[in-house]
Design an enzyme around this catalytic site. Structure first.
Site, PDB file in Angstrom:
ATOM      1  N   PHE A 177     -37.916  -9.573 -31.850  1.00 31.88           N
ATOM      2  CA  PHE A 177     -39.157  -8.923 -32.266  1.00 31.88           C
ATOM      3  C   PHE A 177     -38.885  -7.509 -32.827  1.00 31.88           C
ATOM      4  O   PHE A 177     -39.027  -7.266 -34.039  1.00 31.88           O
ATOM      5  CB  PHE A 177     -40.101  -8.912 -31.043  1.00 31.88           C
ATOM      6  CG  PHE A 177     -41.237  -7.951 -31.116  1.00 31.88           C
ATOM      7  CD1 PHE A 177     -42.059  -7.880 -32.236  1.00 31.88           C
ATOM      8  CD2 PHE A 177     -41.513  -7.101 -30.041  1.00 31.88           C
ATOM      9  CE1 PHE A 177     -43.123  -6.988 -32.299  1.00 31.88           C
ATOM     10  CE2 PHE A 177     -42.571  -6.220 -30.090  1.00 31.88           C
ATOM     11  CZ  PHE A 177     -43.369  -6.157 -31.221  1.00 31.88           C
ATOM     12  N   ASP A 196     -26.798 -11.898 -32.421  1.00 30.76           N
ATOM     13  CA  ASP A 196     -27.911 -12.446 -31.639  1.00 30.76           C
ATOM     14  C   ASP A 196     -27.570 -13.878 -31.243  1.00 30.76           C
ATOM     15  O   ASP A 196     -27.012 -14.620 -32.060  1.00 30.76           O
ATOM     16  CB  ASP A 196     -29.210 -12.419 -32.486  1.00 30.76           C
ATOM     17  CG  ASP A 196     -30.464 -12.489 -31.639  1.00 30.76           C
ATOM     18  OD1 ASP A 196     -30.620 -13.471 -30.891  1.00 30.76           O
ATOM     19  OD2 ASP A 196     -31.293 -11.569 -31.735  1.00 30.76           O
ATOM     20  N   ASN A 197     -27.904 -14.280 -30.038  1.00 25.05           N
ATOM     21  CA  ASN A 197     -27.634 -15.675 -29.651  1.00 25.05           C
ATOM     22  C   ASN A 197     -28.855 -16.570 -29.866  1.00 25.05           C
ATOM     23  O   ASN A 197     -28.836 -17.743 -29.518  1.00 25.05           O
ATOM     24  CB  ASN A 197     -27.156 -15.766 -28.191  1.00 25.05           C
ATOM     25  CG  ASN A 197     -28.244 -15.426 -27.197  1.00 25.05           C
ATOM     26  OD1 ASN A 197     -29.324 -14.972 -27.568  1.00 25.05           O
ATOM     27  ND2 ASN A 197     -27.956 -15.615 -25.924  1.00 25.05           N
ATOM     28  N   ALA A 226     -30.274  -6.304 -27.910  1.00 21.55           N
ATOM     29  CA  ALA A 226     -30.192  -7.615 -27.248  1.00 21.55           C
ATOM     30  C   ALA A 226     -30.268  -7.425 -25.738  1.00 21.55           C
ATOM     31  O   ALA A 226     -29.604  -6.551 -25.183  1.00 21.55           O
ATOM     32  CB  ALA A 226     -28.879  -8.307 -27.612  1.00 21.55           C
ATOM     33  N   ALA A 227     -31.079  -8.227 -25.099  1.00 19.63           N
ATOM     34  CA  ALA A 227     -31.230  -8.077 -23.656  1.00 19.63           C
ATOM     35  C   ALA A 227     -31.925  -9.281 -23.062  1.00 19.63           C
ATOM     36  O   ALA A 227     -32.586 -10.046 -23.764  1.00 19.63           O
ATOM     37  CB  ALA A 227     -32.051  -6.812 -23.347  1.00 19.63           C
ATOM     38  N   TYR A 267     -34.960  -5.811 -13.815  1.00 20.72           N
ATOM     39  CA  TYR A 267     -34.897  -5.472 -15.245  1.00 20.72           C
ATOM     40  C   TYR A 267     -34.835  -3.943 -15.413  1.00 20.72           C
ATOM     41  O   TYR A 267     -33.976  -3.425 -16.133  1.00 20.72           O
ATOM     42  CB  TYR A 267     -36.128  -6.055 -15.956  1.00 20.72           C
ATOM     43  CG  TYR A 267     -36.349  -5.539 -17.356  1.00 20.72           C
ATOM     44  CD1 TYR A 267     -35.547  -5.953 -18.418  1.00 20.72           C
ATOM     45  CD2 TYR A 267     -37.381  -4.634 -17.627  1.00 20.72           C
ATOM     46  CE1 TYR A 267     -35.761  -5.478 -19.706  1.00 20.72           C
ATOM     47  CE2 TYR A 267     -37.607  -4.159 -18.912  1.00 20.72           C
ATOM     48  CZ  TYR A 267     -36.791  -4.584 -19.944  1.00 20.72           C
ATOM     49  OH  TYR A 267     -37.011  -4.106 -21.217  1.00 20.72           O
ATOM     50  N   VAL A 315     -48.561  -8.704 -23.919  1.00 30.24           N
ATOM     51  CA  VAL A 315     -49.947  -9.038 -23.585  1.00 30.24           C
ATOM     52  C   VAL A 315     -50.815  -9.133 -24.850  1.00 30.24           C
ATOM     53  O   VAL A 315     -51.683 -10.008 -24.954  1.00 30.24           O
ATOM     54  CB  VAL A 315     -50.514  -8.015 -22.551  1.00 30.24           C
ATOM     55  CG1 VAL A 315     -50.508  -6.599 -23.090  1.00 30.24           C
ATOM     56  CG2 VAL A 315     -51.920  -8.382 -22.130  1.00 30.24           C
ATOM     57  N   ILE A 316     -50.525  -8.301 -25.844  1.00 29.08           N
ATOM     58  CA  ILE A 316     -51.353  -8.308 -27.060  1.00 29.08           C
ATOM     59  C   ILE A 316     -51.175  -9.608 -27.836  1.00 29.08           C
ATOM     60  O   ILE A 316     -52.153 -10.255 -28.231  1.00 29.08           O
ATOM     61  CB  ILE A 316     -51.057  -7.058 -27.925  1.00 29.08           C
ATOM     62  CG1 ILE A 316     -51.592  -5.817 -27.201  1.00 29.08           C
ATOM     63  CG2 ILE A 316     -51.647  -7.199 -29.332  1.00 29.08           C
ATOM     64  CD1 ILE A 316     -51.418  -4.496 -27.908  1.00 29.08           C
ATOM     65  N   ILE A 338     -56.024 -12.390 -17.093  1.00 28.55           N
ATOM     66  CA  ILE A 338     -55.705 -10.987 -16.786  1.00 28.55           C
ATOM     67  C   ILE A 338     -55.206 -10.965 -15.344  1.00 28.55           C
ATOM     68  O   ILE A 338     -55.886 -11.441 -14.434  1.00 28.55           O
ATOM     69  CB  ILE A 338     -56.945 -10.080 -16.966  1.00 28.55           C
ATOM     70  CG1 ILE A 338     -57.325 -10.010 -18.450  1.00 28.55           C
ATOM     71  CG2 ILE A 338     -56.672  -8.686 -16.399  1.00 28.55           C
ATOM     72  CD1 ILE A 338     -58.510  -9.105 -18.758  1.00 28.55           C
TER      73      ILE A 338
HETATM   74  N1  LIG Z   1     -41.105  -5.327 -26.380  1.00 34.81           N
HETATM   75  C1  LIG Z   1     -41.290  -4.322 -25.562  1.00 34.81           C
HETATM   76  O1  LIG Z   1     -42.435  -3.983 -25.218  1.00 34.81           O
HETATM   77  C2  LIG Z   1     -40.114  -3.543 -25.004  1.00 34.81           C
HETATM   78  C3  LIG Z   1     -40.385  -2.474 -24.137  1.00 34.81           C
HETATM   79  C4  LIG Z   1     -39.328  -1.762 -23.620  1.00 34.81           C
HETATM   80  C5  LIG Z   1     -38.028  -2.066 -23.967  1.00 34.81           C
HETATM   81  N2  LIG Z   1     -37.782  -3.117 -24.805  1.00 34.81           N
HETATM   82  C6  LIG Z   1     -36.384  -3.427 -25.136  1.00 34.81           C
HETATM   83  O2  LIG Z   1     -36.258  -3.543 -26.530  1.00 34.81           O
HETATM   84  C7  LIG Z   1     -35.236  -4.507 -26.850  1.00 34.81           C
HETATM   85  C8  LIG Z   1     -35.785  -5.545 -27.805  1.00 34.81           C
HETATM   86  O3  LIG Z   1     -36.865  -6.218 -27.178  1.00 34.81           O
HETATM   87  P1  LIG Z   1     -37.821  -7.250 -27.918  1.00 34.81           P
HETATM   88  O4  LIG Z   1     -39.177  -7.063 -27.378  1.00 34.81           O
HETATM   89  O5  LIG Z   1     -37.573  -7.194 -29.370  1.00 34.81           O
HETATM   90  O6  LIG Z   1     -37.287  -8.628 -27.287  1.00 34.81           O
HETATM   91  P2  LIG Z   1     -36.755  -9.956 -28.013  1.00 34.81           P
HETATM   92  O7  LIG Z   1     -36.530 -10.935 -26.913  1.00 34.81           O
HETATM   93  O8  LIG Z   1     -37.635 -10.342 -29.129  1.00 34.81           O
HETATM   94  O9  LIG Z   1     -35.363  -9.474 -28.601  1.00 34.81           O
HETATM   95  C9  LIG Z   1     -34.157  -9.536 -27.877  1.00 34.81           C
HETATM   96  C10 LIG Z   1     -33.155 -10.298 -28.718  1.00 34.81           C
HETATM   97  O10 LIG Z   1     -31.912 -10.347 -28.006  1.00 34.81           O
HETATM   98  C11 LIG Z   1     -31.374 -11.649 -28.134  1.00 34.81           C
HETATM   99  N3  LIG Z   1     -30.532 -11.896 -26.944  1.00 34.81           N
HETATM  100  C12 LIG Z   1     -30.927 -12.046 -25.668  1.00 34.81           C
HETATM  101  N4  LIG Z   1     -29.869 -12.269 -24.873  1.00 34.81           N
HETATM  102  C13 LIG Z   1     -28.772 -12.260 -25.677  1.00 34.81           C
HETATM  103  C14 LIG Z   1     -27.385 -12.452 -25.456  1.00 34.81           C
HETATM  104  N5  LIG Z   1     -26.905 -12.697 -24.222  1.00 34.81           N
HETATM  105  N6  LIG Z   1     -26.534 -12.387 -26.507  1.00 34.81           N
HETATM  106  C15 LIG Z   1     -27.009 -12.139 -27.746  1.00 34.81           C
HETATM  107  N7  LIG Z   1     -28.311 -11.965 -28.032  1.00 34.81           N
HETATM  108  C16 LIG Z   1     -29.183 -12.023 -27.007  1.00 34.81           C
HETATM  109  C17 LIG Z   1     -32.575 -12.588 -28.200  1.00 34.81           C
HETATM  110  O11 LIG Z   1     -32.281 -13.817 -28.848  1.00 34.81           O
HETATM  111  C18 LIG Z   1     -33.569 -11.748 -28.993  1.00 34.81           C
HETATM  112  O12 LIG Z   1     -33.475 -12.009 -30.384  1.00 34.81           O
HETATM  113  C19 LIG Z   1     -34.788  -5.093 -25.512  1.00 34.81           C
HETATM  114  O13 LIG Z   1     -33.615  -4.440 -25.110  1.00 34.81           O
HETATM  115  C20 LIG Z   1     -35.927  -4.762 -24.571  1.00 34.81           C
HETATM  116  O14 LIG Z   1     -35.488  -4.654 -23.247  1.00 34.81           O
HETATM  117  C21 LIG Z   1     -38.797  -3.874 -25.333  1.00 34.81           C
END
Ligand SMILES: NC(=O)c1ccc[n+]([C@@H]2O[C@H](COP(=O)([O-])OP(=O)(O)OC[C@H]3O[C@@H](n4cnc5c(N)ncnc54)[C@H](O)[C@@H]3O)[C@@H](O)[C@H]2O)c1
Length: 308
Positions: free
Chosen positions: A11, A31-32, A73-74, A139, A182-183, A198
């Site tokens: 995202f 990305d995986n 990635a996470a 987390y 949530v959105i 909710i």
């Molecule tokens: N979305 C939020 O509200 C939010 C808030 C705080 C922090 N974050 C952080 O921002 C970053 C991006 O989040 P996002 O919302 O885009 O999530 P997301 O899940 O859309 O993106 C994470 C991407 O990492 C890839 N991934 C996961 N595990 C992997 C692995 N082992 N090897 C390779 N790729 C892997 C997934 O395929 C995915 O494309 C994350 O680190 C998340 O913790 C997001």
């Protein structure tokens, strides 16, 4: 510059890739696709479909020699982190430490990390970067541990970094299944004429920040805010009940929400100060909630039409 974006098919990562391309950089994606999608990635961008933990990642660094690493990635789910803390730690902590080692070995000039407001846990709002960090989920703990490794790599080996602690990010391409935002979940359910759930009484608040604003913060960090930890949020809080009213009004939906028990690991209130982002990056959000919701609704309407 050549920039390795881990999680670049996800995202936030995919919006960041769009912005880097538009600014003349060369993003490369690692990305995986566990949560990412091929259709998020613009054509022509090099993709390595690989697990962060694979030994082969070192070869990607050796071959590509990126100038900058943007690590997104996470394992992103609070619920999954509570179900399987070991898996969360492996991806989030070990994965980060491996990237730090390769960054050192192959001369990366800066490491930009996506952390989370989940590192704070319960604390009074607005939350400043110096507020106490007592995460209430694995987390949040794994993000905080990663931050500490990044800081120590800087202290011991001079690897420059910027750490971002995001509030609740929303916008187009956010997943609405599993633990999506949530959105996006509310919008999809309202568009399908289903009643959203909710958790809790809905008076809990969140700080919502639009995804393009988050991508822009990462872009600014290429040349600014070395060795800083910075909140990225809107400096405002919106209750889940108010969010629901805004969305159902904008979508003209008659649906009433279903209230269910509060979830473990969820904090009650969240509002991040963004004064440091203004000071270090000249960053402020450019999208207010109403505008961001309009763009997000537009995206989900198109997506649902295409999925039919
Ligand atoms: N979305 C939020 O509200 C939010 C808030 C705080 C922090 N974050 C952080 O921002 C970053 C991006 O989040 P996002 O919302 O885009 O999530 P997301 O899940 O859309 O993106 C994470 C991407 O990492 C890839 N991934 C996961 N595990 C992997 C692995 N082992 N090897 C390779 N790729 C892997 C997934 O395929 C995915 O494309 C994350 O680190 C998340 O913790 C997001």
């Amino acid at each position: 510059m050549k920039i390795l974006v881990t999680g670049g098919a996800g995202f936030i990562g995919s919006h960041l890739v769009d912005l880097l391309l538009a600014q003349g950089h060369t993003p490369i994606i690692l990305d995986n696709f566990s949560n990412g999608r091929k259709e998020n990635v613009p054509s022509g961008v090099k993709i390595y479909k690989i697990n962060l933990l694979s030994e082969k990642v070192e070869r990607i660094f050796e071959k590509e020699k990126p100038d900058i690493v943007m690590h997104l990635a996470a394992q992103v789910s609070v619920a999954k982190s509570l179900e399987n803390p070991a898996e969360d730690t492996a991806v989030n902590v070990l994965g980060t430490v491996k990237l730090l080692q390769y960054s050192m070995k192959f001369g990366v000039k800066k490491f930009i990390f996506s952390s989370s407001s989940a590192v704070y846990g319960y604390t009074s709002e607005p939350i400043y970067e110096g507020s106490s960090t007592n995460p209430i989920s694995f987390y949040g703990t794994s993000k905080l541990a990663s931050e500490n490794y990044i800081k120590l790599f800087n202290t011991l080996y001079d690897l420059p970094y910027t750490i971002f602690r995001y509030a609740n990010v929303y916008g187009p391409r956010q997943r609405s299944d599993g633990e999506g935002g949530v959105i996006s979940i509310f919008i999809e359910q309202l568009l399908r004429n289903e009643a959203p759930v909710i958790f809790g009484d809905g008076n809990q608040t969140r700080d919502f920040v639009y995804v393009d604003d988050v991508a822009r913060a990462n872009l600014l960090a290429i040349t600014n805010a070395n060795n800083q930890t910075i909140n990225i949020g809107s400096h405002t809080q919106t209750s889940v009940n108010l969010l629901y009213i805004l969305l159902s009004n904008q979508l003209q939906s008659p649906q009433k929400p279903n209230y269910k028990a509060k979830r473990e690991g969820d904090i009650l209130h969240s509002q991040l100060s963004n004064l440091k982002a203004l000071d270090c990056l000249k960053w402020q959000p450019q999208y207010d909630l109403k505008t961001g919701l309009d763009y997000t609704i537009e995206y989900f309407k198109k997506k649902m039409k295409n999925d039919l």
